[in-house]
Design a protein around this motif. Structure first.
Motif, PDB file in Angstrom:
ATOM      1  N   GLY A  74     -35.463 -25.343 -14.127  1.00 18.89           N
ATOM      2  CA  GLY A  74     -34.815 -24.265 -13.386  1.00 18.89           C
ATOM      3  C   GLY A  74     -33.954 -24.773 -12.248  1.00 18.89           C
ATOM      4  N   THR A  82     -34.684 -19.683 -11.949  1.00 22.75           N
ATOM      5  CA  THR A  82     -34.221 -19.870 -13.318  1.00 22.75           C
ATOM      6  C   THR A  82     -33.736 -18.552 -13.909  1.00 22.75           C
ATOM      7  N   LEU A  89     -42.416 -19.329  -9.818  1.00 23.09           N
ATOM      8  CA  LEU A  89     -41.309 -18.582 -10.407  1.00 23.09           C
ATOM      9  C   LEU A  89     -40.442 -17.956  -9.320  1.00 23.09           C
ATOM     10  N   ALA A 147     -36.836 -16.369  -9.720  1.00 19.54           N
ATOM     11  CA  ALA A 147     -36.496 -16.372 -11.143  1.00 19.54           C
ATOM     12  C   ALA A 147     -36.117 -14.977 -11.627  1.00 19.54           C
ATOM     13  N   THR A 184     -38.627 -12.026  -6.845  1.00 13.44           N
ATOM     14  CA  THR A 184     -38.395 -11.591  -8.223  1.00 13.44           C
ATOM     15  C   THR A 184     -38.314 -10.067  -8.279  1.00 13.44           C
TER      16      THR A 184
END
Length: 339
Positions: free
Chosen positions: A150, A175, A194, A197, A221
């Motif tokens: 990522g 990512t 994450l 992401a 997110t």
């Protein structure tokens, strides 16, 4: 100029960091080197590095290397740092069969095919390579423990990660990946990042089966509901900051939780935290939280524990709870002047 070092054939450790070296060719005869540090120079190739059978660690971070030359004869090399260079491929590393750690962040990689045969590899960091979307060579790396990918908006196919038996930590921050289901097939997965992401509530549902997760970062997110995380009873650290999460109801199950970051969320009620014995760090800054009473009721939240409530919806009526926490020597950050 490192020519004067050429005669020091018994040298085992050499630190050449932070110079203006353009070549390591004069080191060709230093076959007893065990640790070579040559970061933050102006190197453009790997001349002089081959045939060093005792070299265990090699750091070339922060140079201008665009291609790896011959790395033959590095029979003991286990750690290779190539961060912040100009590599487009890892061609050449296949010759270093004992490698356990490769860090190649912030290059221009598009091809990692050379790692496919490095079956002893345990740590592979490929973050911040904007053109890297194909991770297929990873699929046979059964000893892999850490993977960093990522760092760019392009989607990466995670299918090659499917079933990797020892993969414990994965970083996929920022990512553009669209399918995270392969993560649910990783039996050893414990830490997952994450942050930033392209990850939403539907993706989060796929993680409900990863019951061994201890550390999860979903900062920034599109998550709105933590419900799918209710089964993750081993969670120790959760960063859900800067999301649209509003309810902490699943937290009653997280009896192992120690650190919880909810800054910038829509959370208003902390009732689910009143019985969490191990909680010692909580960030509810810039939230709608209007009462710290559940923390005040939690007698285990005490000396050295910390809550950041700056920018929360507290007022003078909350001072008794704030003072009760401080009386137990917990640290409470707030704009309120409670005395």
């Amino acid at each position: 100029d490192i020519e004067p070092l050429a005669g020091l054939v018994g040298l085992e450790y050499l630190d050449l960091d932070d110079n203006q070296l353009i070549s390591l060719a004069p080191l060709a005869g230093l076959t007893h080197l065990r640790d070579l540090e040559a970061s933050s120079n102006m190197l453009t190739d790997t001349a002089g590095l081959a045939d060093k059978p005792q070299l265990v660690e090699l750091s070339l971070e922060g140079n201008q290397i665009a291609a790896l030359g011959s790395l033959r004869g590095l029979d003991s090399l286990v750690t290779l740092d190539l961060d912040a260079n100009a590599l487009t491929t890892l061609a050449g590393v296949a010759a270093v069969t004992r490698l356990r750690t490769i860090s190649a962040r912030a290059n221009a990689l598009t091809d990692i095919g050379a790692v496919a045969t490095l079956t002893s590899l345990r740590s592979l960091d490929l973050r911040d390579n904007p053109g890297l979307v194909v991770l297929a060579p990873i699929q046979g790396l059964v000893a892999l423990d850490f993977l960093g990918a990522g760092g760019h908006a392009l989607p990466q196919d995670l299918a090659p990660l499917t079933g990797l038996p020892l993969l414990r930590q994965v970083i996929l921050a920022d990512t553009g990946t669209t399918d995270y289901t392969p993560l649910s097939t990783l039996p050893a997965l414990r830490k997952l990042d994450l942050g930033g992401a392209a990850f939403d509530d539907a993706d989060l549902a796929a993680l409900a089966t990863v019951v061994g997760l201890t550390d999860l970062n979903i900062h920034g997110t599109a998550i709105t509901d933590l419900g799918p995380l209710a089964p993750l009873v081993d969670l120790v650290t959760l960063d859900a900051s800067v999301t649209a999460v509003a309810s902490l109801a699943p937290a009653v199950n997280w009896t192992a939780i120690e650190t919880l970051d909810l800054a910038g969320t829509r959370v208003a009620d902390l009732a689910a935290l009143s019985a969490l014995k191990l909680l010692h760090g909580l960030d509810v800054s810039d939230t709608k939280v209007a009462s710290l009473a559940p923390l005040a009721l939690n007698e285990y939240f005490r000396r050295g524990d910390h809550v950041n409530a700056t920018g929360a919806a507290l007022d003078a009526d909350d001072c008794p709870d704030i003072l009760a926490l401080r009386a137990r020597e917990a640290v409470v950050d707030t704009e309120l002047a409670c005395e």
